[in-house]
Design a protein around this motif. Structure first.
Motif, short mmCIF file in Angstrom:
data_model
loop_
_atom_site.label_atom_id
_atom_site.label_comp_id
_atom_site.label_asym_id
_atom_site.label_seq_id
_atom_site.Cartn_x
_atom_site.Cartn_y
_atom_site.Cartn_z
N PHE A 57 0.83 -1.20 0.00
CA PHE A 57 0.00 0.00 0.00
C PHE A 57 0.87 1.26 0.00
O PHE A 57 1.81 1.37 0.77
N ASP A 58 0.53 2.19 -0.87
CA ASP A 58 1.34 3.40 -1.05
C ASP A 58 0.90 4.50 -0.10
O ASP A 58 -0.22 5.00 -0.20
N SER A 59 1.79 4.88 0.80
CA SER A 59 1.51 6.00 1.70
C SER A 59 2.63 7.03 1.65
O SER A 59 2.72 7.92 2.49
N GLY A 60 3.50 6.93 0.63
CA GLY A 60 4.63 7.83 0.53
C GLY A 60 4.38 9.02 -0.37
O GLY A 60 3.63 8.93 -1.35
N HIS A 61 5.03 10.14 -0.02
CA HIS A 61 4.86 11.36 -0.82
C HIS A 61 6.17 12.13 -0.93
O HIS A 61 6.16 13.36 -1.10
N GLU A 62 7.29 11.43 -0.85
CA GLU A 62 8.57 12.12 -1.01
C GLU A 62 8.68 12.68 -2.43
O GLU A 62 8.30 12.02 -3.40
N PRO A 63 9.16 13.89 -2.59
CA PRO A 63 9.27 14.49 -3.94
C PRO A 63 10.35 13.83 -4.77
O PRO A 63 11.40 13.43 -4.26
N ARG A 64 10.08 13.72 -6.06
CA ARG A 64 11.07 13.17 -6.98
C ARG A 64 12.19 14.19 -7.20
O ARG A 64 11.95 15.39 -7.32
N TRP A 134 6.36 1.61 -21.03
CA TRP A 134 7.05 1.36 -19.76
C TRP A 134 6.37 2.11 -18.62
O TRP A 134 6.15 1.56 -17.53
N LEU A 135 6.01 3.36 -18.87
CA LEU A 135 5.28 4.15 -17.87
C LEU A 135 3.93 3.50 -17.57
O LEU A 135 3.48 3.49 -16.40
N ALA A 136 3.28 2.96 -18.57
CA ALA A 136 1.98 2.30 -18.36
C ALA A 136 2.11 1.12 -17.41
O ALA A 136 1.24 0.90 -16.55
N THR A 137 3.19 0.36 -17.52
CA THR A 137 3.39 -0.76 -16.57
C THR A 137 3.59 -0.23 -15.16
O THR A 137 3.11 -0.83 -14.18
N GLU A 138 4.30 0.89 -15.03
CA GLU A 138 4.52 1.46 -13.71
C GLU A 138 3.22 1.94 -13.08
O GLU A 138 3.01 1.80 -11.87
N GLU A 139 2.33 2.46 -13.90
CA GLU A 139 1.04 2.92 -13.38
C GLU A 139 0.15 1.75 -12.97
O GLU A 139 -0.61 1.85 -11.99
N ILE A 140 0.23 0.65 -13.68
CA ILE A 140 -0.51 -0.55 -13.27
C ILE A 140 -0.05 -0.99 -11.88
O ILE A 140 -0.86 -1.28 -11.00
N ILE A 141 1.26 -1.02 -11.68
CA ILE A 141 1.80 -1.40 -10.38
C ILE A 141 1.35 -0.41 -9.31
O ILE A 141 0.93 -0.80 -8.21
N GLU A 142 1.43 0.88 -9.63
CA GLU A 142 1.07 1.92 -8.67
C GLU A 142 -0.39 1.79 -8.24
O GLU A 142 -0.72 2.01 -7.06
N CYS A 143 -1.26 1.43 -9.15
CA CYS A 143 -2.69 1.30 -8.83
C CYS A 143 -2.99 0.03 -8.04
O CYS A 143 -3.72 0.07 -7.05
N TYR A 144 -2.44 -1.08 -8.48
CA TYR A 144 -2.79 -2.36 -7.86
C TYR A 144 -2.05 -2.63 -6.56
O TYR A 144 -2.46 -3.49 -5.78
N ASP A 146 -2.12 -0.78 -4.05
CA ASP A 146 -3.03 -0.38 -2.99
C ASP A 146 -4.04 -1.45 -2.67
O ASP A 146 -4.72 -1.39 -1.64
N LEU A 147 -4.16 -2.45 -3.53
CA LEU A 147 -5.11 -3.54 -3.32
C LEU A 147 -4.44 -4.77 -2.72
O LEU A 147 -5.05 -5.49 -1.92
N GLN A 148 -3.18 -5.02 -3.10
CA GLN A 148 -2.42 -6.16 -2.58
C GLN A 148 -0.96 -5.98 -2.94
O GLN A 148 -0.62 -5.23 -3.86
#
Length: 248
Positions: A57-64, A134-144, A146-148
């Motif tokens: 689960f993503d709870s981080g907000h450190e700036p890039r 490549w970015l699309a794969t990263e967004e899939i990971i970022e979304c899912y 939060d579920l598991q």
């Protein structure tokens, strides 16, 4: 990839966030454990051939961060010689400093997100691929995530094409011909992609590059933590992004 670490053994480490900047040497390779992810460096290629990490689960907000740097803890021969932008010649595809492990997946710690900008985690990647499929794969990971929990594995494949090796003089590194990625959810579902490092892999064409995980195992010599059924099946489509996904 004979003689390189086997991912099946890596999986037993669980969450890689418990590991901190340790370097393990094998024949012409280095395993570097950063804060939250691991990369394996091919010192004959001067770059990373593989990476792995686990996210929940993503709870981080450190700036890039905008600055890239060489890793002072890694021998010079095992990483690029420069952290500057990749400038390809006129008429050639545009290349980015492509993160293997994305900064956004490591934004829970200022150390982790800083370490993603080491050149040990960066390779020349076409802008189309880096900002598209490549970015699309990263967004899939970022979304899912939060579920598991999700295990992520990926890397580069250097082929025999020398026509795209624009950065040997400037960075001491040849350009990978392909990139691959495998993501495995806690429920056992998984996806695998193999992307050519060209101007073809746009976001809209993401599903064109889906492959059987078995094929990636044969191509890389690695073994991934999936069932025989999942290993042999090619998904019809990548997982759709949930409507309420927070990509930040």
């Amino acid at each position: 990839m004979k003689g390189k670490p086997h991912l099946f053994r890596i999986v037993i480490l669980g969450c890689l966030a418990t590991l901190t900047s340790a370097v393990f040497a094998a024949a012409n390779t280095l395993q570097v454990n950063y804060d939250g992810f691991t990369v394996w460096l091919d010192c004959t290629r001067h770059g990373a051939y593989m990476f792995a990490y686990t996210v929940g689960f993503d709870s981080g907000h450190e700036p890039r961060l905008n600055d890239f740097a060489l890793d002072p803890g890694v021998p010079a021969e095992c990483q690029p010689t420069s952290s500057k932008t990749f400038h390809s010649p006129d008429g050639a595809p545009r290349f980015d400093r492509g993160h293997q492990v994305p900064a956004n997946h490591m934004d829970g710690s200022p150390v982790s997100i800083m370490e993603t900008n080491y050149m040990t985690n960066v390779l020349p990647q076409t802008s189309t691929l880096n900002r598209g499929a490549w970015l699309a794969t990263e967004e899939i990971i970022e979304c899912y995530r939060d579920l598991q929990d999700i295990q992520v594995f990926g890397g580069a494949i250097w082929g025999n094409d020398t026509t795209n090796d624009y950065f040997v003089e400037s960075h001491g590194i040849e350009t990978p011909d392909y990139y691959w990625k495998v993501i495995v959810r806690a429920d056992g579902k998984a996806l695998g992609w193999l992307f050519p490092n060209t101007d073809q892999p746009t976001r809209k064409r993401l599903d064109k590059y889906l492959v059987k995980i078995l094929n990636l195992e044969k191509r890389t010599g690695e073994r991934f933590p999936v069932t025989p059924m999942v290993r042999k099946r090619k998904p019809l489509a990548s997982w759709p992004l949930p409507d309420d996904c927070d990509k930040g």
